[in-house]
Enzyme design. Structure first.
Site, short mmCIF file in Angstrom:
data_model
loop_
_atom_site.label_atom_id
_atom_site.label_comp_id
_atom_site.label_asym_id
_atom_site.label_seq_id
_atom_site.Cartn_x
_atom_site.Cartn_y
_atom_site.Cartn_z
N CYS A 33 -1.10 -24.65 -40.76
CA CYS A 33 -2.37 -23.99 -41.10
C CYS A 33 -3.28 -24.97 -41.85
CB CYS A 33 -2.12 -22.75 -41.95
SG CYS A 33 -1.67 -21.29 -40.99
N CYS A 35 2.85 -21.92 -43.88
CA CYS A 35 2.90 -22.62 -42.59
C CYS A 35 2.41 -24.06 -42.75
CB CYS A 35 2.03 -21.88 -41.58
SG CYS A 35 1.72 -22.84 -40.09
N GLU A 63 25.30 -25.31 -13.98
CA GLU A 63 23.98 -25.94 -13.96
C GLU A 63 23.98 -27.29 -14.68
OE1 GLU A 63 24.71 -22.86 -14.53
OE2 GLU A 63 23.35 -21.53 -13.43
N ASN A 80 3.57 -36.75 -36.36
CA ASN A 80 4.73 -35.94 -36.72
C ASN A 80 5.44 -36.52 -37.95
OD1 ASN A 80 7.27 -34.50 -36.64
ND2 ASN A 80 6.93 -34.14 -34.46
N ASN A 96 6.39 -26.40 -26.78
CA ASN A 96 7.53 -25.49 -26.85
C ASN A 96 7.03 -24.19 -27.43
OD1 ASN A 96 9.42 -27.42 -25.97
ND2 ASN A 96 9.67 -28.21 -28.04
N SER A 137 9.97 -24.25 -33.86
CA SER A 137 10.35 -23.92 -35.23
C SER A 137 9.18 -23.35 -36.03
CB SER A 137 10.93 -25.15 -35.92
OG SER A 137 10.10 -26.27 -35.74
N ARG A 166 23.69 -8.69 -10.24
CA ARG A 166 24.82 -8.56 -11.17
C ARG A 166 24.35 -8.02 -12.52
NH1 ARG A 166 26.12 -13.91 -14.49
NH2 ARG A 166 23.93 -14.40 -14.68
N HIS A 193 0.83 -24.54 -31.25
CA HIS A 193 0.78 -26.00 -31.26
C HIS A 193 1.61 -26.61 -30.14
CE1 HIS A 193 4.73 -25.53 -33.13
NE2 HIS A 193 4.93 -26.83 -32.97
N GLN A 204 2.96 -30.85 -28.72
CA GLN A 204 3.31 -32.18 -29.22
C GLN A 204 2.97 -33.24 -28.18
OE1 GLN A 204 7.12 -32.66 -31.27
NE2 GLN A 204 7.56 -30.49 -31.00
N HIS A 245 -3.39 -18.84 -37.27
CA HIS A 245 -1.93 -18.79 -37.21
C HIS A 245 -1.43 -17.72 -36.24
CE1 HIS A 245 2.08 -19.51 -38.94
NE2 HIS A 245 2.25 -18.21 -39.01
N HIS A 285 2.91 -21.02 -35.31
CA HIS A 285 1.50 -21.46 -35.25
C HIS A 285 1.27 -22.14 -33.90
CE1 HIS A 285 -2.21 -22.59 -37.60
NE2 HIS A 285 -2.36 -23.23 -36.46
O1 LIG Z 1 28.91 -16.30 -14.19
P1 LIG Z 1 28.57 -15.85 -15.57
O2 LIG Z 1 29.58 -16.26 -16.60
O3 LIG Z 1 28.24 -14.38 -15.65
O4 LIG Z 1 27.19 -16.61 -15.93
C1 LIG Z 1 27.07 -17.78 -16.67
O5 LIG Z 1 27.54 -18.93 -15.97
C2 LIG Z 1 26.82 -19.27 -14.77
C3 LIG Z 1 27.37 -20.58 -14.25
O6 LIG Z 1 27.25 -21.63 -15.18
C4 LIG Z 1 25.32 -19.36 -15.00
O7 LIG Z 1 24.66 -19.47 -13.77
C5 LIG Z 1 24.78 -18.15 -15.74
O8 LIG Z 1 23.41 -18.35 -16.06
C6 LIG Z 1 25.60 -17.93 -17.01
O9 LIG Z 1 25.12 -16.80 -17.70
O1 LIG Z 2 9.82 -31.08 -32.92
P1 LIG Z 2 10.28 -29.66 -33.14
O2 LIG Z 2 9.30 -28.65 -32.62
O3 LIG Z 2 10.69 -29.38 -34.55
O4 LIG Z 2 11.62 -29.53 -32.26
C1 LIG Z 2 11.71 -29.00 -30.98
O5 LIG Z 2 11.13 -29.84 -29.99
C2 LIG Z 2 11.74 -31.13 -29.82
C3 LIG Z 2 11.07 -31.81 -28.65
O6 LIG Z 2 11.20 -31.07 -27.45
C4 LIG Z 2 13.25 -31.01 -29.61
O7 LIG Z 2 13.82 -32.30 -29.67
C5 LIG Z 2 13.91 -30.12 -30.66
O8 LIG Z 2 15.28 -29.94 -30.32
C6 LIG Z 2 13.19 -28.79 -30.70
O9 LIG Z 2 13.77 -27.95 -31.67
#
Ligand SMILES: O=P(O)(O)O[C@H]1O[C@H](CO)[C@@H](O)[C@H](O)[C@H]1O
Ligand SMILES: O=P(O)(O)O[C@H]1O[C@H](CO)[C@@H](O)[C@H](O)[C@H]1O
Lengths: 347, 347
Positions: B55, B52, B318, B77, B154, B162, B31, B167, B169, B114, B165
């Protein structure tokens, strides 16, 4: 040490519908945000867009033409994730287990108008959407290979919505998916144990001290559940016992339309933006059994956390560990309630 | 009707680690995409950024100064989601159930530089990250109120990171979160039933016909699991039985560093971008019990689907129904394998 205080101290809350816990970190909303900023969609759209594959009379990618519909409109998804005409099969090879899955995917246009959204429509127009959902459930639910019907709406580009024309989807299939299956297990266990209805008993408790209730009319209640995961998550729950939406009478359908519109107006007003979310209805399986344990309900998962451009990321810890939220459900309910009932664009 | 073919037909696959099913819609990758496009982060970053907060020597928001670290660095943290010094308490009020949750949140800097990411670091440098994880698990695991340690990373703004750098957690806490709890249940059930180890038996099956295996060295295997949810999801699994990462010897730590770096180089090469993901380690609870059923493993959840700017949205269906993927895990494994072992920026 002082006493435990849910507004200051990290804690977990039980989601009675899934049996899973949610991590709440109320103190964390104070942290500054230096991460991704979403684009603001300040799109004043035309009432009709010739390039939109959902507008009336336009040609879709598959080559088919939309009817010149005047109210609501349903058609089979041109890129259906679930196919109806596949052979059954799969793998049963030790720890590798797969199984063919038949289903139906439909697109539900909420209005011929390209420029509207639910909170900008009239309640009687939203009721036509509810009516179409019910009709579709009757029709699809009657197919003998279908056991579950998932109605949902993805709103906003940030929620993966690829077309701003007001619409939702239905994915129906042989098996009961993971999320409703959890809710089935929990509701059934409660029903067996107490003879009562999990969600109706919960409603009774919420009404005693309505700090999370946002709105109610004669037939529906809108609230932020005690175990909400998304910052401004909310639910619409019917006051009367009903396993499926097909059981609603005319008045109840109107009441649902009113609640749906009311909540989304408040949402839009919260950050003065077209508030993105995924929403959907969980109801009893369409498997021929009565499922007395079930109470249908509609759930809203909106990602915005602090403003029109800063969302909550469910990543790292949330994906690998546990859903986690930064503001309390009570704070969220208060914020939503405090908004005007009139859409900010209509003032 | 033709025979069922997993490359063309919608089907479900069982995740043996969680006991949950994944919906696969291989035909849907055809699609066209008209939805949200992510910003490309073509950031050539400086080796040191005075703004940062990760750093060396810089002041953090809380007012503390980072050490002038030369390799890796861990600190608590400043906006910890889990607090260690809270009173215990909560609500036990019918269907409203909550409980205070104590814990520790740490930030793990992977390098003083960094401008680097794991795939741009040397293997011996990545090994220092692994060593720090292990040290932290020893230290945090010894706290008597801690029962679970979640290590994660992440990567990329699209994954809520966010700060670019390099890292990760650690969030450690009293309770075992939802996801590892599922894995515990499944591994324990299998161990009791067969006496065997779920993941090691699975590995044996994958090695018989290695269509999803991407890489292996003497101690680690990298593969796309049969039940992968995210488009290019992958796992690193140790070949020897080990419940926790603290059991790794020197050679195994190096092997993990090599596998981690190898996979992320392939990832970056796939769409010639700094490939975003959330990754993390699941291991046995730190609760004083041996947990013979457990095999630790590292999991990668990357969101990109088609290119550096088009991701998979886990929304609507999903969230409300079931995780769903558009390409097969076998296709994904092949794509990853086909990439060069040399990082595209180093060619
Ligand atoms: O079917 P759509 O609107 O193109 O697609 C959207 O909804 C679907 C169902 O929740 C998801 O699988 C897709 O990832 C999302 O982009
Ligand atoms: O702690 P950070 O990096 O600022 O925040 C990130 O990781 C966290 C843990 O997965 C999440 O809860 C936050 O939503 C995300 O923005």
């Amino acid at each position: 040490m002082k006493e435990f205080n849910a507004n200051d101290h990290s804690h977990r809350r039980l989601n009675i519908l899934t049996g899973e816990w949610v991590q709440v970190s109320p103190h964390r909303s104070k942290r500054p945000w230096q991460g991704q900023i979403e684009k603001l969609s300040v799109d004043r759209r035309p009432a009709y867009d010739e390039k939109c594959y959902l507008c009336p009379t336009n040609e879709r990618i598959g080559g088919e033409k939309n009817l010149d519909y005047k109210e609501v409109y349903a058609f089979t998804n041109d890129f259906a994730a679930l196919q109806s005409d596949i052979p059954s099969g799969g793998e049963e090879n030790g720890l590798l287990q797969s199984k063919s899955e038949r289903g139906v995917c439909k697109v539900i246009c909420f209005s011929p108008r390209h420029d509207l959204t639910i909170p900008e429509m009239e309640t009687h127009q939203v009721k036509l959407v509810v009516d179409l959902w019910v009709d579709q459930c009757h029709e699809i639910g009657a197919l003998d290979y279908i056991n579950h019907i998932q109605i949902f709406e993805n709103k906003g580009a940030v929620m993966g919505c690829s077309n701003p024309h007001p619409h939702g989807q239905i994915w129906a299939q042989e098996s009961v998916p993971v999320e409703p299956a959890k809710k089935q297990t929990q509701q059934l266990a409660y029903h067996k144990e107490t003879g009562g209805d999990l969600l109706l008993d919960y409603l009774a408790q919420e009404q005693e001290k309505p700090e999370r209730v946002i709105f109610e009319n004669d037939h529906m209640i809108v609230l932020v559940p005690f175990w909400a995961v998304w910052p401004y998550e909310a639910m619409i729950i019917p006051k009367r016992k009903m396993a499926r939406i097909t059981e609603m009478n005319e008045e109840e359908r109107f009441a649902l339309a009113e609640a749906y519109r009311f909540l989304t107006i408040k949402y839009d007003n919260l950050f003065e933006t077209s508030f993105p979310y995924s929403a959907g209805i969980h109801q009893a399986p369409y498997d021929g059994n009565p499922h007395e344990e079930w109470q249908w309900h509609m759930t809203f998962y909106p990602p915005l956390l602090r403003s029109a451009t800063v969302k909550k990321f469910m990543v790292g810890y949330e994906m690998l560990g546990n859903p986690q939220r930064d503001i309390t459900p009570e704070f969220a309910a208060n914020q939503i309630k405090a908004q005007s009932d009139i859409h900010y664009l209509m003032k």
